[in-house]
Design an enzyme around this catalytic site. Structure first.
Site, PDB file in Angstrom:
ATOM      1  N   LYS A 116       0.836  -1.202   0.000  1.00 28.02           N
ATOM      2  CA  LYS A 116       0.000   0.000   0.000  1.00 28.02           C
ATOM      3  C   LYS A 116       0.874   1.256   0.000  1.00 28.02           C
ATOM      4  CE  LYS A 116      -3.727  -2.562   2.185  1.00 28.02           C
ATOM      5  NZ  LYS A 116      -4.435  -2.970   3.411  1.00 28.02           N
ATOM      6  N   GLN A 119      -4.630  -1.272   9.851  1.00 24.42           N
ATOM      7  CA  GLN A 119      -4.451  -2.601   9.257  1.00 24.42           C
ATOM      8  C   GLN A 119      -4.929  -3.667  10.250  1.00 24.42           C
ATOM      9  OE1 GLN A 119      -3.272  -3.303   6.012  1.00 24.42           O
ATOM     10  NE2 GLN A 119      -3.984  -5.357   6.521  1.00 24.42           N
ATOM     11  N   ASP A 137     -11.231   2.821   4.272  1.00 27.01           N
ATOM     12  CA  ASP A 137     -11.603   1.407   4.151  1.00 27.01           C
ATOM     13  C   ASP A 137     -13.121   1.234   4.078  1.00 27.01           C
ATOM     14  OD1 ASP A 137      -9.605  -0.397   3.807  1.00 27.01           O
ATOM     15  OD2 ASP A 137      -9.117  -0.585   5.934  1.00 27.01           O
TER      16      ASP A 137
END
Ligand code: NAD
Length: 308
Positions: free
Chosen positions: A52, A96, A119
């Site tokens: 990422k 994460q 997200d």
């Protein structure tokens, strides 16, 4: 023989479309910024975060990593999230998962400012998804919708079956397909006659986390089969079960000691499906591309320039 749906090429298209938007933001004020929290020392999580961050660097998105140790507390993580919430140059926050077991994950995710939730998993954004109003969508299902659109796979009016009901993949996937007018069935670990239900699908999405659970008897001939699973297999028996006597796969396994496989048996999908996302190279690259797109969207919204 199924058409291979190439996630890498769709990822490249999506990233290319982000480029001028990042440049415009940088010229107008500043580049988009992504703050990533990577807690503990989970190898897979570290690998995902590296990809990422690399994608951010390639695009010119500013990124910053916070890497607290595995012993981090909920309170410490809440403080980090709040700090990123307050920082004006940070448009997106990525926590994460999974977080270490002592951490109250729901509380931490709830603390993220919904406008920086790239997200798409904050309850406010889940509500926006359910209502089908604008907002960030979870990256993996959003990427799959892009893939279907860009390959011209018709969703409206078709039967879709999603295996898996997780908050991050299965549920949002089903909602996105429904909003595009598919007739959707969600299956899970307690669904009886799973193969029979799946055989009705024109579009079958497998998000299970079980190596090659989906076999020929699940696949309606010519269906589009989307394999979200990322499973590592590390025994000869599994390699033989999934790839039969493929000398290439045996050699790759001997070289690497393990293989990455999806939730769908690749040989069965190639034989029976009309279109199929391979693992690796199918859904995985799309997730990162959509994270970048969501970060650019968030930056544009924050600077008042987003058209959506
Ligand atoms: P999860 O464990 O949260 O959910 C799995 C779902 O599968 C559950 O809803 C469960 O009910 C269902 N399930 C489990 N066993 C089943 C069975 N035998 N029959 C039918 N249903 C069954 O997992 P998740 O986070 O949704 O991820 C699913 C898979 O997708 C994993 O392999 C994960 O690594 C992968 N994944 C890939 C990406 C990507 O970018 N490619 C992103 C997210 C997740």
């Amino acid at each position: 023989m199924a058409l291979i749906l190439d996630g890498n090429s769709i990822r490249d298209q999506i990233l290319k479309e982000c480029q001028p938007r990042v440049a415009a933001l940088a010229a107008a004020e500043r580049p988009p910024g992504l703050g990533v929290i990577l807690a503990g020392d989970n190898d897979a999580s570290a690998r995902y975060v590296r990809s990422k961050v690399k994608a951010c660097q390639t695009l010119g998105i500013y990124s910053e990593q916070l890497t607290p140790p595995a012993s981090v507390t909920t309170a410490e993580l809440l403080e980090m999230v709040e700090c990123l919430n307050q920082r004006p140059e940070i448009d997106g926050i990525l926590v994460q998962l999974p977080l270490p077991p002592q951490v109250d994950t729901k509380r931490v995710l709830l603390a993220v400012n919904p406008e920086k939730d790239v997200d798409g998993i904050h309850p406010l954004n889940v509500g926006r998804l359910v209502e089908n109003t604008p907002g960030p969508r979870p990256c993996t299902p959003a990427g799959i919708m892009e893939l279907l659109k860009r390959y011209g796979i018709v969703v409206s009016g078709r039967r879709a079956v999603v295996i898996g009901r997780s908050d991050i993949v299965g549920k949002p996937m089903a909602l996105l397909l429904m909003h595009q007018h598919a007739t959707v069935t969600i299956c899970h670990s307690r669904t009886p006659n799973l193969a029979e239900v799946c055989r009705e699908a024109d579009i079958l999405v497998a998000a299970i986390g079980r190596a090659a659970l989906v076999t020929a008897d699940f696949i309606k001939p010519c269906a589009a089969v989307i394999d979200v699973g990322q499973n590592r297999i590390s025994t000869q028996e599994e390699v033989r079960r999934i790839f039969r006597d493929s000398p290439e796969k045996q050699a790759e396994f001997a070289r690497k000691g393990s293989l990455l496989v999806g939730d769908v048996n690749p040989l069965d999908a190639l034989e029976w499906a009309g279109a199929y996302t391979p693992v690796p190279g199918g859904v995985g690259p799309l997730t990162i591309a959509m994270l970048m797109a969501n970060t650019v969207d968030a930056a544009e919204r924050r600077l008042g320039a987003c058209s959506t």
